[in-house]
Design a protein around this motif. Structure first.
Motif, PDB file in Angstrom:
ATOM      1  N   LEU A  39     -32.524 -25.290 -24.523  1.00 24.74           N
ATOM      2  CA  LEU A  39     -33.160 -24.491 -24.309  1.00 24.74           C
ATOM      3  C   LEU A  39     -34.196 -23.545 -25.495  1.00 24.74           C
ATOM      4  O   LEU A  39     -33.708 -23.291 -26.263  1.00 24.74           O
ATOM      5  N   SER A  40     -35.077 -23.624 -25.546  1.00 25.38           N
ATOM      6  CA  SER A  40     -35.977 -22.821 -25.869  1.00 25.38           C
ATOM      7  C   SER A  40     -35.658 -21.421 -26.476  1.00 25.38           C
ATOM      8  O   SER A  40     -35.099 -21.099 -24.588  1.00 25.38           O
ATOM      9  N   GLY A  41     -35.380 -20.910 -27.459  1.00 28.25           N
ATOM     10  CA  GLY A  41     -34.338 -19.784 -27.617  1.00 28.25           C
ATOM     11  C   GLY A  41     -33.529 -19.901 -27.101  1.00 28.25           C
ATOM     12  O   GLY A  41     -32.624 -18.904 -28.298  1.00 28.25           O
ATOM     13  N   MET A  42     -32.143 -21.270 -27.224  1.00 29.38           N
ATOM     14  CA  MET A  42     -30.895 -20.610 -27.245  1.00 29.38           C
ATOM     15  C   MET A  42     -30.690 -21.785 -28.620  1.00 29.38           C
ATOM     16  O   MET A  42     -29.266 -21.853 -28.424  1.00 29.38           O
ATOM     17  N   GLY A  43     -31.026 -21.866 -29.543  1.00 26.70           N
ATOM     18  CA  GLY A  43     -30.742 -22.335 -31.068  1.00 26.70           C
ATOM     19  C   GLY A  43     -30.205 -21.582 -31.725  1.00 26.70           C
ATOM     20  O   GLY A  43     -29.662 -22.296 -32.493  1.00 26.70           O
ATOM     21  N   LEU A  53     -37.770 -18.250 -17.533  1.00 26.12           N
ATOM     22  CA  LEU A  53     -37.013 -19.194 -16.657  1.00 26.12           C
ATOM     23  C   LEU A  53     -38.093 -20.649 -16.805  1.00 26.12           C
ATOM     24  O   LEU A  53     -37.816 -22.229 -16.976  1.00 26.12           O
ATOM     25  N   GLU A  54     -39.260 -20.044 -16.545  1.00 27.34           N
ATOM     26  CA  GLU A  54     -40.474 -21.069 -16.616  1.00 27.34           C
ATOM     27  C   GLU A  54     -40.784 -22.157 -17.692  1.00 27.34           C
ATOM     28  O   GLU A  54     -40.531 -23.401 -17.559  1.00 27.34           O
ATOM     29  N   ALA A  55     -40.365 -21.601 -19.718  1.00 30.37           N
ATOM     30  CA  ALA A  55     -40.759 -22.015 -20.376  1.00 30.37           C
ATOM     31  C   ALA A  55     -39.152 -23.324 -20.221  1.00 30.37           C
ATOM     32  O   ALA A  55     -39.339 -24.410 -20.704  1.00 30.37           O
ATOM     33  N   HIS A  56     -38.170 -22.987 -19.758  1.00 28.28           N
ATOM     34  CA  HIS A  56     -37.089 -22.976 -19.608  1.00 28.28           C
ATOM     35  C   HIS A  56     -37.201 -24.489 -19.100  1.00 28.28           C
ATOM     36  O   HIS A  56     -37.090 -26.000 -18.592  1.00 28.28           O
ATOM     37  N   ILE A  57     -37.878 -25.149 -17.501  1.00 25.09           N
ATOM     38  CA  ILE A  57     -37.854 -25.361 -16.236  1.00 25.09           C
ATOM     39  C   ILE A  57     -38.453 -26.265 -17.188  1.00 25.09           C
ATOM     40  O   ILE A  57     -38.707 -28.099 -17.089  1.00 25.09           O
ATOM     41  N   ALA A  58     -39.982 -26.560 -18.546  1.00 28.32           N
ATOM     42  CA  ALA A  58     -40.538 -27.490 -19.418  1.00 28.32           C
ATOM     43  C   ALA A  58     -39.552 -28.400 -19.918  1.00 28.32           C
ATOM     44  O   ALA A  58     -40.000 -29.294 -20.119  1.00 28.32           O
ATOM     45  N   TYR A  79     -26.195 -20.907 -15.677  1.00 26.53           N
ATOM     46  CA  TYR A  79     -27.833 -20.627 -15.518  1.00 26.53           C
ATOM     47  C   TYR A  79     -28.622 -21.986 -15.500  1.00 26.53           C
ATOM     48  O   TYR A  79     -29.487 -22.024 -14.902  1.00 26.53           O
ATOM     49  N   GLY A  80     -27.718 -22.545 -16.048  1.00 26.38           N
ATOM     50  CA  GLY A  80     -28.730 -23.914 -16.303  1.00 26.38           C
ATOM     51  C   GLY A  80     -28.958 -24.478 -14.781  1.00 26.38           C
ATOM     52  O   GLY A  80     -29.729 -25.895 -15.317  1.00 26.38           O
ATOM     53  N   VAL A  81     -28.232 -24.095 -13.747  1.00 24.59           N
ATOM     54  CA  VAL A  81     -29.347 -24.807 -12.838  1.00 24.59           C
ATOM     55  C   VAL A  81     -30.309 -24.477 -12.595  1.00 24.59           C
ATOM     56  O   VAL A  81     -31.325 -24.909 -11.697  1.00 24.59           O
ATOM     57  N   HIS A  82     -30.861 -23.195 -12.400  1.00 24.97           N
ATOM     58  CA  HIS A  82     -32.253 -22.987 -12.057  1.00 24.97           C
ATOM     59  C   HIS A  82     -33.514 -23.581 -12.558  1.00 24.97           C
ATOM     60  O   HIS A  82     -33.589 -24.499 -11.807  1.00 24.97           O
ATOM     61  N   PRO A  83     -33.239 -24.479 -14.295  1.00 28.70           N
ATOM     62  CA  PRO A  83     -34.353 -24.559 -14.607  1.00 28.70           C
ATOM     63  C   PRO A  83     -34.255 -26.243 -13.899  1.00 28.70           C
ATOM     64  O   PRO A  83     -35.036 -27.025 -14.081  1.00 28.70           O
ATOM     65  N   VAL A  84     -32.706 -27.017 -14.299  1.00 31.18           N
ATOM     66  CA  VAL A  84     -32.421 -28.367 -13.161  1.00 31.18           C
ATOM     67  C   VAL A  84     -33.008 -28.195 -11.791  1.00 31.18           C
ATOM     68  O   VAL A  84     -34.251 -28.791 -11.613  1.00 31.18           O
ATOM     69  N   VAL A  85     -32.792 -26.997 -11.264  1.00 26.77           N
ATOM     70  CA  VAL A  85     -33.527 -27.352  -9.586  1.00 26.77           C
ATOM     71  C   VAL A  85     -34.890 -27.088  -9.464  1.00 26.77           C
ATOM     72  O   VAL A  85     -36.092 -28.018  -8.848  1.00 26.77           O
ATOM     73  N   GLY A  86     -35.652 -26.434 -10.595  1.00 22.65           N
ATOM     74  CA  GLY A  86     -36.849 -26.137 -10.518  1.00 22.65           C
ATOM     75  C   GLY A  86     -37.704 -27.687 -11.186  1.00 22.65           C
ATOM     76  O   GLY A  86     -38.795 -27.636 -10.929  1.00 22.65           O
ATOM     77  N   ALA A  87     -36.785 -27.798 -12.540  1.00 23.32           N
ATOM     78  CA  ALA A  87     -37.869 -29.613 -12.901  1.00 23.32           C
ATOM     79  C   ALA A  87     -38.027 -30.866 -11.889  1.00 23.32           C
ATOM     80  O   ALA A  87     -38.568 -31.418 -10.945  1.00 23.32           O
ATOM     81  N   ALA A  88     -36.284 -30.880 -11.027  1.00 28.46           N
ATOM     82  CA  ALA A  88     -36.783 -31.709  -9.877  1.00 28.46           C
ATOM     83  C   ALA A  88     -37.626 -31.270  -8.951  1.00 28.46           C
ATOM     84  O   ALA A  88     -38.289 -32.253  -8.309  1.00 28.46           O
ATOM     85  N   ASP A  89     -37.933 -30.537  -8.654  1.00 27.57           N
ATOM     86  CA  ASP A  89     -39.332 -30.240  -7.385  1.00 27.57           C
ATOM     87  C   ASP A  89     -40.364 -30.526  -8.121  1.00 27.57           C
ATOM     88  O   ASP A  89     -41.110 -30.910  -7.185  1.00 27.57           O
ATOM     89  N   ALA A 177     -36.598 -13.014 -20.327  1.00 30.89           N
ATOM     90  CA  ALA A 177     -36.894 -13.367 -19.206  1.00 30.89           C
ATOM     91  C   ALA A 177     -36.456 -14.511 -18.281  1.00 30.89           C
ATOM     92  O   ALA A 177     -36.472 -14.622 -17.387  1.00 30.89           O
ATOM     93  N   ALA A 178     -35.310 -15.596 -19.313  1.00 25.62           N
ATOM     94  CA  ALA A 178     -34.830 -16.644 -18.377  1.00 25.62           C
ATOM     95  C   ALA A 178     -34.015 -16.052 -17.081  1.00 25.62           C
ATOM     96  O   ALA A 178     -33.716 -16.686 -16.373  1.00 25.62           O
ATOM     97  N   LEU A 179     -33.566 -14.773 -17.964  1.00 24.90           N
ATOM     98  CA  LEU A 179     -32.934 -14.321 -16.248  1.00 24.90           C
ATOM     99  C   LEU A 179     -33.095 -13.417 -15.169  1.00 24.90           C
ATOM    100  O   LEU A 179     -33.154 -13.333 -14.259  1.00 24.90           O
ATOM    101  N   ALA A 180     -34.770 -12.745 -16.134  1.00 23.89           N
ATOM    102  CA  ALA A 180     -35.652 -12.275 -15.012  1.00 23.89           C
ATOM    103  C   ALA A 180     -36.276 -12.830 -14.134  1.00 23.89           C
ATOM    104  O   ALA A 180     -37.222 -12.919 -12.911  1.00 23.89           O
ATOM    105  N   GLN A 181     -37.102 -14.033 -14.410  1.00 24.63           N
ATOM    106  CA  GLN A 181     -38.260 -14.432 -14.089  1.00 24.63           C
ATOM    107  C   GLN A 181     -37.701 -15.512 -12.662  1.00 24.63           C
ATOM    108  O   GLN A 181     -36.469 -16.291 -12.755  1.00 24.63           O
ATOM    109  N   PRO A 182     -37.829 -15.609 -11.817  1.00 25.20           N
ATOM    110  CA  PRO A 182     -37.061 -15.717 -10.018  1.00 25.20           C
ATOM    111  C   PRO A 182     -37.598 -17.550 -10.610  1.00 25.20           C
ATOM    112  O   PRO A 182     -38.986 -17.973 -10.879  1.00 25.20           O
ATOM    113  N   LEU A 183     -37.054 -18.242  -9.384  1.00 20.16           N
ATOM    114  CA  LEU A 183     -37.251 -19.414  -9.276  1.00 20.16           C
ATOM    115  C   LEU A 183     -38.447 -19.650  -8.260  1.00 20.16           C
ATOM    116  O   LEU A 183     -37.838 -19.465  -7.227  1.00 20.16           O
TER     117      LEU A 183
END
Length: 514
Positions: A39-43, A53-58, A79-89, A177-183
C-alpha cells in the motif's frame, strides 16, 4: 476455478506485499493470478501526506482494474481489511468475494485505529482521532512495534524464531492518516452485503466458529451480521500471521474460499438453546432475591448478617444482549447454591461489552462489592469473589492487593492472562498479580477439555502461585469443558460445582487472615 480467479492480497499494519509473497507464489502455481500489494507509504519510504485509508482503497481498486481474470477475490489481513471492504463497496460488480484473514468485519464509520490491539497504543490513537474530529491536525507516522511488542498484535504461534525475526525486521512505520480516517461505505456492499465474504479464523489466536456462534447466541442485534447468509467461515490451526507460519495451507484456504467453501454461523433456535441459557447442573430451589442497580442478592434463610459471595461473569457480553448475565441460569444457580449453604449470593451485571471494557467492568465489580458489604444481610468482614471464564482477568486487582475482608477468590474455567491480540492493559493479568496474594486462599475449578490457549493461562497462573507460596485448591473436572456448569448434569459436573462452593464457604467460616 483458479484459472479464472485473481487474488489481490492486502497486508496489515507495518507490513507490505512481502508478507504475502510465499502465498502468492503458491496461488500462481495453482493457476490463479495473485498480486501481493504494498500500500502507498508502506514500502519503507516516507509516505506521502495523503497516504490514508482512502489512498489505500484506491490502491486496491487499481489492482482490481488491472486484473485479467474474470473473478477477483480481495484478501485482507489486519488493517488490510479496511481498504479491502472499502474497495468491494465501490466495485461490488467486479469483486467476486472478500476474504478477511483473522480480523473482524469493519463497519461504516469505523476508524482502523479502533482495531489496533495494544491497549496503550489504541488509547493514544483513538485520542488522536478524537482530536482530529475536533479540527486538531495530527501528523506523522506510527512507529512499528519492537520484537516483543509484536506479541501484543496477535499470536506468533507457528512462526518460530526466524519468522518472528522476519516480521519484526521488515516492519515499517504506518501512515497515521491510514489509521485515523474512518471507513466510509456507500452501502452497495456494506452491512447488508452483496459480495460473498469468508472469514478465516485462526484458532491459535483465539478465534473460532464456535465463538462466532456464541456471539450470535447472545442476541445483540448489532452482531446479527455475523450470521448473514453471504458470510461463511473457515478455520486454520495457527496464529495471527498464517501467511508466514503456514503459507501452503493459507493458499489452500484461499482457494477453498474462492470456490465458495465455508460454514455459515448458526444462530440460536428452539432446537439449539445457547449454552449459557441451559439449566444449572445442580437443582437448587429459588431463593428470595433482591435487585438493586446492576446487582442481585440471593438471600439465605434467617435474618442476621451472613458472609457473601460475589459472582463475576465472563464475556465480553454485548450491551444489547438479553437476558443479561444475572438472569442466566448458571450465574443465578451458583448464587442460589451458596445461599442454600448459608451465604448471600451476589451477582453483578458488569459492563464488559467488548475487549476495551475491562476498566469499566472492574469499577462495576468494585461498586458491587461495596454495595454488597453495606447490605444489612451481609457480614462485610467476610466476603469472597468468584470469577468465571474471561471474567477471571478481573481477579487481578483483588489478587495483587487483597483486602482484609476478602476471605477467598474462586475461579471457574478461568482465563488468567489476556490472549495475544486482545489489547488488554497489563493490569488485568492474574497470572502475574497472584504473586501479591500472600495468604489469600484461592479455589480454582479446572476443566480437562479446556481450549488450549485458555488452559495455558491457567497453568501459567498455577506455576506463579506455587513460586509465590500462594495456596490454590484445584477442583478438577477431567471430562468437563468450558461452560460445563450449564451443560450435561453429570455426577462429575455436580461434584465439581458443589465441591468448589463448599470450599469457598469453608474459607468464609474460617478465622480472618489478619
Amino acid at each position: 476455478m483458479a484459472g479464472n480467479t485473481a487474488f489481490v492480497l492486502v497486508p496489515g499494519l507495518h507490513t507490505g506485499g512481502w508478507i504475502w509473497q510465499d502465498v502468492a507464489e503458491r496461488l500462481r502455481a495453482a493457476g490463479a493470478e495473485a498480486v501481493a500489494l504494498t500500500l502507498s507509504g508502506m514500502g519503507g519510504e516516507a509516505g506521502p501526506e495523503g497516504a490514508g485509508l482512502e489512498a489505500h482503497i484506491a490502491d486496491v481498486l487499481r489492482a482490481v482494474e488491472r486484473a485479467d481474470a474474470r473473478r477477483v477475490v480481495l484478501v485482507g489481513h489486519c488493517y488490510g481489511v479496511h481498504p479491502v471492504v472499502g474497495a468491494a463497496d465501490r466495485r461490488p460488480d467486479r469483486v467476486a468475494r472478500v476474504v478477511l484473514v483473522d480480523t473482524p468485519m469493519p463497519r461504516d464509520g469505523d476508524p482502523p485505529a479502533a482495531l489496533v490491539p495494544p491497549h496503550a497504543l489504541r488509547t493514544e490513537l483513538l485520542r488522536r482521532c478524537a482530536d482530529e474530529a475536533e479540527g486538531v491536525r495530527t501528523h506523522g507516522d506510527v512507529a512499528p512495534p519492537s520484537r516483543e511488542g509484536w506479541r501484543e498484535y496477535g499470536s506468533l504461534h507457528g512462526l518460530g524464531e526466524a519468522g518472528a525475526e522476519r516480521l519484526a525486521g521488515r516492519a515499517v512505520p504506518q501512515p497515521w492518516a491510514a489509521l485515523a480516517q474512518p471507513l466510509r461505505l456507500t452501502g452497495a456492499a456494506g452491512a447488508a452485503g452483496t459480495v460473498p465474504t469468508t472469514g478465516v479464523l485462526c484458532t491459535a489466536n483465539g478465534a473460532s466458529l464456535a465463538m462466532v456462534e456464541q456471539a450470535l447466541a447472545l442476541g445483540d442485534p448489532s452482531l446479527g451480521y455475523l450470521g448473514a447468509p453471504h458470510l461463511t467461515y473457515l478455520e486454520m490451526a495457527t496464529g495471527h500471521w498464517p501467511m508466514l507460519s503456514t503459507p501452503g495451507a493459507t493458499a489452500e484456504v484461499l482457494l477453498r474460499a474462492a470456490a465458495g467453501e465455508g460454514t455459515a454461523a448458526r444462530g440460536p433456535s428452539a432446537e439449539r438453546r445457547p449454552g449459557y441459557l441451559r439449566p444449572f447442573v445442580v437443582d437448587v430451589p429459588a431463593r428470595p432475591r433482591e435487585r438493586t442497580g446492576r446487582v442481585d442478592f440471593h438471600l439465605p434463610d434467617g435474618d442476621g448478617p451472613c458472609p457473601a459471595v460475589v459472582f463475576v461473569h465472563g464475556g465480553p457480553v454485548p450491551a444489547g444482549a438479553r437476558p443479561t448475565p444475572r438472569d442466566w441460569p448458571g450465574l443465578a444457580g451458583h448464587a442460589r447454591l451458596v445461599a442454600r449453604l448459608g451465604a448471600v449470593g451476589v451477582v453483578v451485571d458488569h459492563r464488559l461489552h467488548d475487549l476495551a471494557g475491562f476498566r469499566t467492568a472492574a469499577q462495576d465489580v468494585r461498586d458491587a462489592v461495596a454495595r454488597a458489604r453495606s447490605h444489612p444481610r451481609v457480614d462485610g468482614g467476610r466476603v469472597a469473589l468468584w470469577f468465571l471464564s474471561v471474567g477471571g482477568l478481573l481477579a487481578a486487582d483483588w489478587l495483587a492487593e487483597p483486602a482484609d475482608w476478602l476471605r477467598c477468590v474462586a475461579l471457574t474455567y478461568p482465563v488468567l492472562a489476556p490472549l495475544p491480540g486482545w489489547g488488554v492493559e497489563p493490569r488485568f493479568r492474574p497470572a502475574r498479580a497472584v504473586r501479591g496474594a500472600g495468604g489469600l486462599p484461592v479455589v480454582l475449578t479446572r476443566v480437562g477439555r479446556e481450549r488450549p490457549e485458555f488452559a495455558a493461562t491457567v497453568e501459567e497462573f498455577l506455576l506463579a502461585a506455587r513460586e509465590a507460596g500462594v495456596g490454590v485448591q484445584v477442583v478438577d473436572a477431567p471430562s468437563a469443558e468450558h461452560g460445563f456448569d450449564t451443560g450435561e448434569a453429570t455426577d462429575e459436573a455436580r461434584h465439581a460445582v458443589t465441591t468448589a462452593a463448599r470450599a469457598v464457604l469453608a474459607h468464609l467460616a474460617a478465622p480472618g487472615r489478619g
